[in-house]
Scaffold this motif. Sequence first.
Motif, mmCIF file in Angstrom:
data_model
loop_
_atom_site.group_PDB
_atom_site.id
_atom_site.type_symbol
_atom_site.label_atom_id
_atom_site.label_comp_id
_atom_site.label_asym_id
_atom_site.label_seq_id
_atom_site.Cartn_x
_atom_site.Cartn_y
_atom_site.Cartn_z
ATOM 1 N N LEU A 87 17.814 39.048 80.082
ATOM 2 C CA LEU A 87 17.384 40.676 80.451
ATOM 3 C C LEU A 87 18.057 41.642 79.552
ATOM 4 O O LEU A 87 17.328 42.548 79.378
ATOM 5 C CB LEU A 87 18.069 40.622 81.920
ATOM 6 C CG LEU A 87 17.119 40.136 83.178
ATOM 7 C CD1 LEU A 87 17.979 40.373 84.452
ATOM 8 C CD2 LEU A 87 15.785 40.697 83.103
ATOM 9 N N GLU A 88 19.070 41.150 79.092
ATOM 10 C CA GLU A 88 19.721 42.351 77.995
ATOM 11 C C GLU A 88 18.712 42.549 76.932
ATOM 12 O O GLU A 88 18.557 43.689 76.418
ATOM 13 C CB GLU A 88 20.981 41.835 77.608
ATOM 14 C CG GLU A 88 22.223 42.179 78.621
ATOM 15 C CD GLU A 88 23.246 41.541 78.361
ATOM 16 O OE1 GLU A 88 23.591 40.990 77.263
ATOM 17 O OE2 GLU A 88 24.497 41.965 78.783
ATOM 18 N N SER A 89 18.110 41.333 76.442
ATOM 19 C CA SER A 89 17.239 41.304 75.353
ATOM 20 C C SER A 89 15.808 42.211 75.544
ATOM 21 O O SER A 89 15.484 42.963 75.016
ATOM 22 C CB SER A 89 16.948 40.081 74.608
ATOM 23 O OG SER A 89 16.101 39.399 75.630
ATOM 24 N N LYS A 90 15.586 42.023 77.027
ATOM 25 C CA LYS A 90 13.955 42.676 77.340
ATOM 26 C C LYS A 90 14.485 44.191 77.346
ATOM 27 O O LYS A 90 13.754 45.078 76.957
ATOM 28 C CB LYS A 90 13.740 42.100 78.677
ATOM 29 C CG LYS A 90 12.966 40.637 78.748
ATOM 30 C CD LYS A 90 12.840 40.438 80.037
ATOM 31 C CE LYS A 90 12.032 39.050 80.069
ATOM 32 N NZ LYS A 90 11.532 38.821 81.471
ATOM 33 N N VAL A 91 15.890 44.328 77.810
ATOM 34 C CA VAL A 91 15.948 45.986 78.131
ATOM 35 C C VAL A 91 16.287 46.465 76.608
ATOM 36 O O VAL A 91 15.700 47.688 76.459
ATOM 37 C CB VAL A 91 17.516 46.119 78.752
ATOM 38 C CG1 VAL A 91 17.935 47.476 78.598
ATOM 39 C CG2 VAL A 91 17.310 45.618 80.149
ATOM 40 N N GLN A 92 16.705 45.944 75.842
ATOM 41 C CA GLN A 92 16.937 46.385 74.424
ATOM 42 C C GLN A 92 15.505 46.498 73.898
ATOM 43 O O GLN A 92 15.152 47.642 73.168
ATOM 44 C CB GLN A 92 17.491 45.391 73.378
ATOM 45 C CG GLN A 92 17.704 45.863 72.212
ATOM 46 C CD GLN A 92 18.628 47.197 71.960
ATOM 47 O OE1 GLN A 92 19.525 47.458 72.802
ATOM 48 N NE2 GLN A 92 18.291 47.832 71.239
ATOM 49 N N SER A 93 14.636 45.845 73.932
ATOM 50 C CA SER A 93 13.257 45.841 73.395
ATOM 51 C C SER A 93 12.422 47.060 74.313
ATOM 52 O O SER A 93 11.781 47.736 73.612
ATOM 53 C CB SER A 93 12.451 44.636 73.593
ATOM 54 O OG SER A 93 12.090 44.064 75.037
ATOM 55 N N PHE A 94 12.755 47.126 75.644
ATOM 56 C CA PHE A 94 12.088 48.271 76.328
ATOM 57 C C PHE A 94 12.648 49.486 75.509
ATOM 58 O O PHE A 94 12.007 50.716 75.394
ATOM 59 C CB PHE A 94 12.455 48.154 77.657
ATOM 60 C CG PHE A 94 11.491 47.228 78.511
ATOM 61 C CD1 PHE A 94 10.113 47.152 78.067
ATOM 62 C CD2 PHE A 94 11.796 46.233 79.564
ATOM 63 C CE1 PHE A 94 9.040 46.443 78.898
ATOM 64 C CE2 PHE A 94 11.034 45.443 79.944
ATOM 65 C CZ PHE A 94 9.699 45.616 79.796
ATOM 66 N N LYS A 124 17.680 47.306 87.330
ATOM 67 C CA LYS A 124 18.166 46.988 88.473
ATOM 68 C C LYS A 124 18.310 45.491 88.419
ATOM 69 O O LYS A 124 19.157 45.003 89.033
ATOM 70 C CB LYS A 124 17.179 47.406 89.515
ATOM 71 C CG LYS A 124 17.013 48.871 89.878
ATOM 72 C CD LYS A 124 15.953 49.234 90.889
ATOM 73 C CE LYS A 124 15.890 50.716 90.973
ATOM 74 N NZ LYS A 124 14.605 51.083 91.928
ATOM 75 N N GLN A 125 17.532 44.822 88.133
ATOM 76 C CA GLN A 125 17.599 43.247 87.895
ATOM 77 C C GLN A 125 18.738 43.023 87.152
ATOM 78 O O GLN A 125 19.459 42.009 87.619
ATOM 79 C CB GLN A 125 16.250 42.650 87.371
ATOM 80 C CG GLN A 125 14.956 42.717 87.784
ATOM 81 C CD GLN A 125 13.719 42.157 87.503
ATOM 82 O OE1 GLN A 125 14.015 41.800 86.267
ATOM 83 N NE2 GLN A 125 12.700 41.879 88.089
ATOM 84 N N LEU A 126 19.054 43.493 86.106
ATOM 85 C CA LEU A 126 20.289 43.332 85.364
ATOM 86 C C LEU A 126 21.478 43.672 86.037
ATOM 87 O O LEU A 126 22.479 42.745 86.226
ATOM 88 C CB LEU A 126 20.167 44.129 83.989
ATOM 89 C CG LEU A 126 21.520 43.964 83.141
ATOM 90 C CD1 LEU A 126 21.604 42.519 82.696
ATOM 91 C CD2 LEU A 126 21.412 44.924 81.872
ATOM 92 N N ASP A 127 21.478 44.769 86.965
ATOM 93 C CA ASP A 127 22.847 44.952 87.705
ATOM 94 C C ASP A 127 22.956 43.959 89.138
ATOM 95 O O ASP A 127 23.932 43.567 89.295
ATOM 96 C CB ASP A 127 22.470 46.311 88.346
ATOM 97 C CG ASP A 127 22.610 47.534 87.537
ATOM 98 O OD1 ASP A 127 23.286 47.119 86.386
ATOM 99 O OD2 ASP A 127 22.063 48.471 87.680
ATOM 100 N N THR A 128 21.681 43.634 89.303
ATOM 101 C CA THR A 128 21.810 42.193 90.500
ATOM 102 C C THR A 128 22.437 41.097 90.169
ATOM 103 O O THR A 128 23.448 40.532 90.624
ATOM 104 C CB THR A 128 20.479 42.207 90.960
ATOM 105 O OG1 THR A 128 19.840 43.304 91.470
ATOM 106 C CG2 THR A 128 20.279 41.082 92.180
ATOM 107 N N LEU A 129 21.932 40.881 88.804
ATOM 108 C CA LEU A 129 22.561 39.657 88.273
ATOM 109 C C LEU A 129 23.917 39.747 87.736
ATOM 110 O O LEU A 129 24.795 38.836 87.930
ATOM 111 C CB LEU A 129 21.700 39.354 86.785
ATOM 112 C CG LEU A 129 20.460 38.438 87.241
ATOM 113 C CD1 LEU A 129 19.535 38.288 85.788
ATOM 114 C CD2 LEU A 129 20.806 37.063 87.793
ATOM 115 N N GLN A 130 24.134 41.061 87.257
ATOM 116 C CA GLN A 130 25.860 41.274 86.845
ATOM 117 C C GLN A 130 26.640 40.928 88.425
ATOM 118 O O GLN A 130 27.869 40.447 88.203
ATOM 119 C CB GLN A 130 25.924 42.610 86.541
ATOM 120 C CG GLN A 130 27.239 42.954 85.998
ATOM 121 C CD GLN A 130 27.645 42.016 84.577
ATOM 122 O OE1 GLN A 130 26.737 41.640 83.832
ATOM 123 N NE2 GLN A 130 28.642 41.582 84.415
#
Length: 137
Positions: A87-94, A124-130
């Motif tokens: 998800l972090e890589s997706k956030v970075q690409s976004f 939001k998904q990243l926060d949930t996983l965190q």
Amino acid sequence: MTLQTSTGPSAPFGNQPKREKPPSVKFVLLIWILLIVLGIGAAYLYSNHVKQEMIKQLQASTENQMNDLKKSYEAQFNELAGQVKELESKVQSFNELLTFTKDNATSKTDNSNKLYTQLNEVKKQLDTLQKKMDLLK
């Protein structure tokens, strides 16, 4: 006066066969009390031995269960860590795409709003996983 001496059935006291006396009541009671005390002592020692064996078995069982839980926890943690990295890589690409879109956007396009919406969903998904990872810690 004549003395009678006879050698018949009435023999003097020293020659009579001795009868065995029955054991005295005190002796029998003492033996019974001793047997009861020994039985109680043996039962106490045996119960302590059984208790110690059960404790050892419970400790071994608990240790095995704890090891299984630890392995399960580590597997879940590693899985969540992989998902967070993804998800972090997706956030970075976004973020990169959003920056590029912002730089090239005109007032007629609405692409930046769509990217912001997608970015917020990913965050939001990243926060949930965190949060899940923090709970596992």
